[in-house]
Design a protein around this motif. Structure first.
Motif, PDB file in Angstrom:
ATOM      1  N   THR A 128       0.831  -1.205   0.000  1.00 49.79           N
ATOM      2  CA  THR A 128       0.000   0.000   0.000  1.00 49.79           C
ATOM      3  C   THR A 128       0.865   1.254   0.000  1.00 49.79           C
ATOM      4  OG1 THR A 128      -1.721  -1.170   1.219  1.00 49.79           O
ATOM      5  CG2 THR A 128      -1.815   1.233   1.252  1.00 49.79           C
ATOM      6  N   ILE A 129       1.888   1.266   0.829  1.00 49.16           N
ATOM      7  CA  ILE A 129       2.774   2.440   0.922  1.00 49.16           C
ATOM      8  C   ILE A 129       3.508   2.661  -0.390  1.00 49.16           C
ATOM      9  CG2 ILE A 129       4.848   3.350   2.036  1.00 49.16           C
ATOM     10  CD1 ILE A 129       3.826   1.950   4.622  1.00 49.16           C
ATOM     11  N   PHE A 130       4.082   1.584  -0.975  1.00 46.00           N
ATOM     12  CA  PHE A 130       4.820   1.736  -2.222  1.00 46.00           C
ATOM     13  C   PHE A 130       3.893   2.116  -3.376  1.00 46.00           C
ATOM     14  CE2 PHE A 130       8.235  -0.918  -0.201  1.00 46.00           C
ATOM     15  CZ  PHE A 130       9.187   0.089  -0.211  1.00 46.00           C
ATOM     16  N   ASP A 131       2.675   1.588  -3.382  1.00 41.57           N
ATOM     17  CA  ASP A 131       1.708   1.987  -4.411  1.00 41.57           C
ATOM     18  C   ASP A 131       1.393   3.480  -4.306  1.00 41.57           C
ATOM     19  OD1 ASP A 131       1.600  -0.536  -5.486  1.00 41.57           O
ATOM     20  OD2 ASP A 131      -0.262  -1.100  -4.455  1.00 41.57           O
ATOM     21  N   ARG A 132       1.248   3.976  -3.060  1.00 40.56           N
ATOM     22  CA  ARG A 132       0.976   5.398  -2.849  1.00 40.56           C
ATOM     23  C   ARG A 132       2.155   6.253  -3.327  1.00 40.56           C
ATOM     24  NH1 ARG A 132      -0.445   5.515   2.578  1.00 40.56           N
ATOM     25  NH2 ARG A 132       1.658   6.103   3.095  1.00 40.56           N
ATOM     26  N   PHE A 133       3.394   5.801  -3.037  1.00 39.23           N
ATOM     27  CA  PHE A 133       4.577   6.529  -3.512  1.00 39.23           C
ATOM     28  C   PHE A 133       4.620   6.538  -5.036  1.00 39.23           C
ATOM     29  CE2 PHE A 133       6.995   5.584   0.586  1.00 39.23           C
ATOM     30  CZ  PHE A 133       6.803   6.867   1.065  1.00 39.23           C
ATOM     31  N   LYS A 134       4.359   5.381  -5.636  1.00 39.16           N
ATOM     32  CA  LYS A 134       4.384   5.278  -7.094  1.00 39.16           C
ATOM     33  C   LYS A 134       3.364   6.225  -7.719  1.00 39.16           C
ATOM     34  CE  LYS A 134       3.757   1.846 -10.724  1.00 39.16           C
ATOM     35  NZ  LYS A 134       3.416   0.439 -10.995  1.00 39.16           N
ATOM     36  N   LYS A 135       2.157   6.233  -7.153  1.00 37.22           N
ATOM     37  CA  LYS A 135       1.103   7.102  -7.679  1.00 37.22           C
ATOM     38  C   LYS A 135       1.480   8.574  -7.537  1.00 37.22           C
ATOM     39  CE  LYS A 135      -3.815   8.029  -7.329  1.00 37.22           C
ATOM     40  NZ  LYS A 135      -5.051   7.736  -6.608  1.00 37.22           N
ATOM     41  N   SER A 136       2.056   8.950  -6.384  1.00 40.75           N
ATOM     42  CA  SER A 136       2.428  10.351  -6.192  1.00 40.75           C
ATOM     43  C   SER A 136       3.559  10.760  -7.130  1.00 40.75           C
ATOM     44  CB  SER A 136       2.816  10.623  -4.737  1.00 40.75           C
ATOM     45  OG  SER A 136       4.041  10.023  -4.434  1.00 40.75           O
ATOM     46  N   MET A 137       4.502   9.835  -7.405  1.00 42.69           N
ATOM     47  CA  MET A 137       5.597  10.163  -8.332  1.00 42.69           C
ATOM     48  C   MET A 137       5.069  10.329  -9.741  1.00 42.69           C
ATOM     49  SD  MET A 137       8.910   8.012  -7.120  1.00 42.69           S
ATOM     50  CE  MET A 137       8.119   6.459  -6.782  1.00 42.69           C
ATOM     51  N   LEU A 138       4.176   9.458 -10.157  1.00 38.98           N
ATOM     52  CA  LEU A 138       3.616   9.562 -11.508  1.00 38.98           C
ATOM     53  C   LEU A 138       2.759  10.811 -11.642  1.00 38.98           C
ATOM     54  CD1 LEU A 138       2.632   5.846 -12.177  1.00 38.98           C
ATOM     55  CD2 LEU A 138       4.569   7.112 -13.117  1.00 38.98           C
ATOM     56  N   THR A 139       2.024  11.161 -10.604  1.00 35.72           N
ATOM     57  CA  THR A 139       1.188  12.359 -10.608  1.00 35.72           C
ATOM     58  C   THR A 139       2.059  13.597 -10.703  1.00 35.72           C
ATOM     59  OG1 THR A 139      -0.452  11.236  -9.278  1.00 35.72           O
ATOM     60  CG2 THR A 139      -0.607  13.620  -9.379  1.00 35.72           C
ATOM     61  N   ASN A 140       3.099  13.663  -9.890  1.00 39.51           N
ATOM     62  CA  ASN A 140       3.994  14.830  -9.914  1.00 39.51           C
ATOM     63  C   ASN A 140       4.718  14.948 -11.234  1.00 39.51           C
ATOM     64  OD1 ASN A 140       3.261  15.465  -7.336  1.00 39.51           O
ATOM     65  ND2 ASN A 140       4.990  14.426  -6.386  1.00 39.51           N
ATOM     66  N   LYS A 141       5.099  13.833 -11.843  1.00 35.42           N
ATOM     67  CA  LYS A 141       5.820  13.848 -13.109  1.00 35.42           C
ATOM     68  C   LYS A 141       4.944  14.402 -14.227  1.00 35.42           C
ATOM     69  CE  LYS A 141       8.724  10.858 -15.894  1.00 35.42           C
ATOM     70  NZ  LYS A 141       9.211   9.497 -16.086  1.00 35.42           N
ATOM     71  N   SER A 142       3.663  14.056 -14.205  1.00 40.33           N
ATOM     72  CA  SER A 142       2.763  14.499 -15.274  1.00 40.33           C
ATOM     73  C   SER A 142       2.476  15.990 -15.204  1.00 40.33           C
ATOM     74  CB  SER A 142       1.463  13.698 -15.244  1.00 40.33           C
ATOM     75  OG  SER A 142       0.752  14.009 -14.047  1.00 40.33           O
ATOM     76  N   LYS A 143       2.692  16.635 -14.031  1.00 41.38           N
ATOM     77  CA  LYS A 143       2.450  18.074 -13.902  1.00 41.38           C
ATOM     78  C   LYS A 143       3.554  18.901 -14.535  1.00 41.38           C
ATOM     79  CE  LYS A 143      -0.255  17.759  -9.674  1.00 41.38           C
ATOM     80  NZ  LYS A 143      -0.339  18.105  -8.259  1.00 41.38           N
ATOM     81  N   MET A 144       4.704  18.280 -14.777  1.00 43.70           N
ATOM     82  CA  MET A 144       5.841  19.035 -15.318  1.00 43.70           C
ATOM     83  C   MET A 144       5.746  19.261 -16.780  1.00 43.70           C
ATOM     84  SD  MET A 144       8.948  17.429 -13.251  1.00 43.70           S
ATOM     85  CE  MET A 144       9.475  18.249 -11.806  1.00 43.70           C
TER      86      MET A 144
END
Length: 175
Positions: A159-175
């Protein structure tokens, strides 16, 4: 063979005679501060506290035991925060670094290949594994089973790693 009978009080006094009250209070203080620091980590702090314990403090290095390698990864992600918290809450211990071991594994802060220079370590690996050193177990460590790559993480870590993965992908798409 002597069959002397000892009272339980005598046995307990003998076992605990080498432990001073001051040492015991310091250990309790350290344990409480350790948990306070971990719990203050947003998201996974309580779980880090639940899945780890302090084993030893030697030469400014705090040895922490965890029950899964994933927790070690999370400790590494929060290393700077934990060290800063330890320096603020327990400055007299002068903790400079963190070291980890898995539960049930024999972990020490000295000995083995950690005390070797890079050249000595390379020579030891070459001697034990041949010139390539590929897929070789160094200093008695077991090779990683092929099925370990497919092993499931505990649900909390997943669950924790999935949340990290999702936040990294979300932040990357904003750039």
């Amino acid at each position: 063979m002597s069959k002397d009978v000892y009272s339980a009080a005598d046995v307990i006094n003998t076992v605990f005679s080498g432990i001073s009250v001051n040492d015991m209070q310091n250990a309790q203080h350290m344990s409480a501060r350790w948990k306070d620091i971990l719990v203050s980590i947003t998201g996974c702090g309580q779980k880090l506290a639940d899945h780890s314990k302090i084993i030893d403090l030697k030469n400014g290095v705090l040895l922490i035991e965890t029950d899964h390698p994933g927790w070690i990864q999370l400790f590494e992600m929060h290393r700077a925060y934990i060290l800063k918290g330890l320096k603020m809450k327990i400055p007299m211990l002068e903790i400079k670094s963190l070291s980890y071991r898995l539960k049930g594994a024999r972990g020490e802060l000295h000995g083995g290949m950690r005390d070797l220079t890079r050249e000595e370590m390379e020579a030891a690996v070459e001697k034990q594994c041949g010139s390539s050193g590929a897929d070789c177990a160094v200093s008695g460590e077991k090779k990683r089973p092929e099925s370990a790559e497919n092993a499931e993480l505990p649900p909390e870590l997943k669950t924790i790693f999935d949340r990290f993965k999702k936040s990294m992908l979300t932040n990357k798409s904003k750039m």
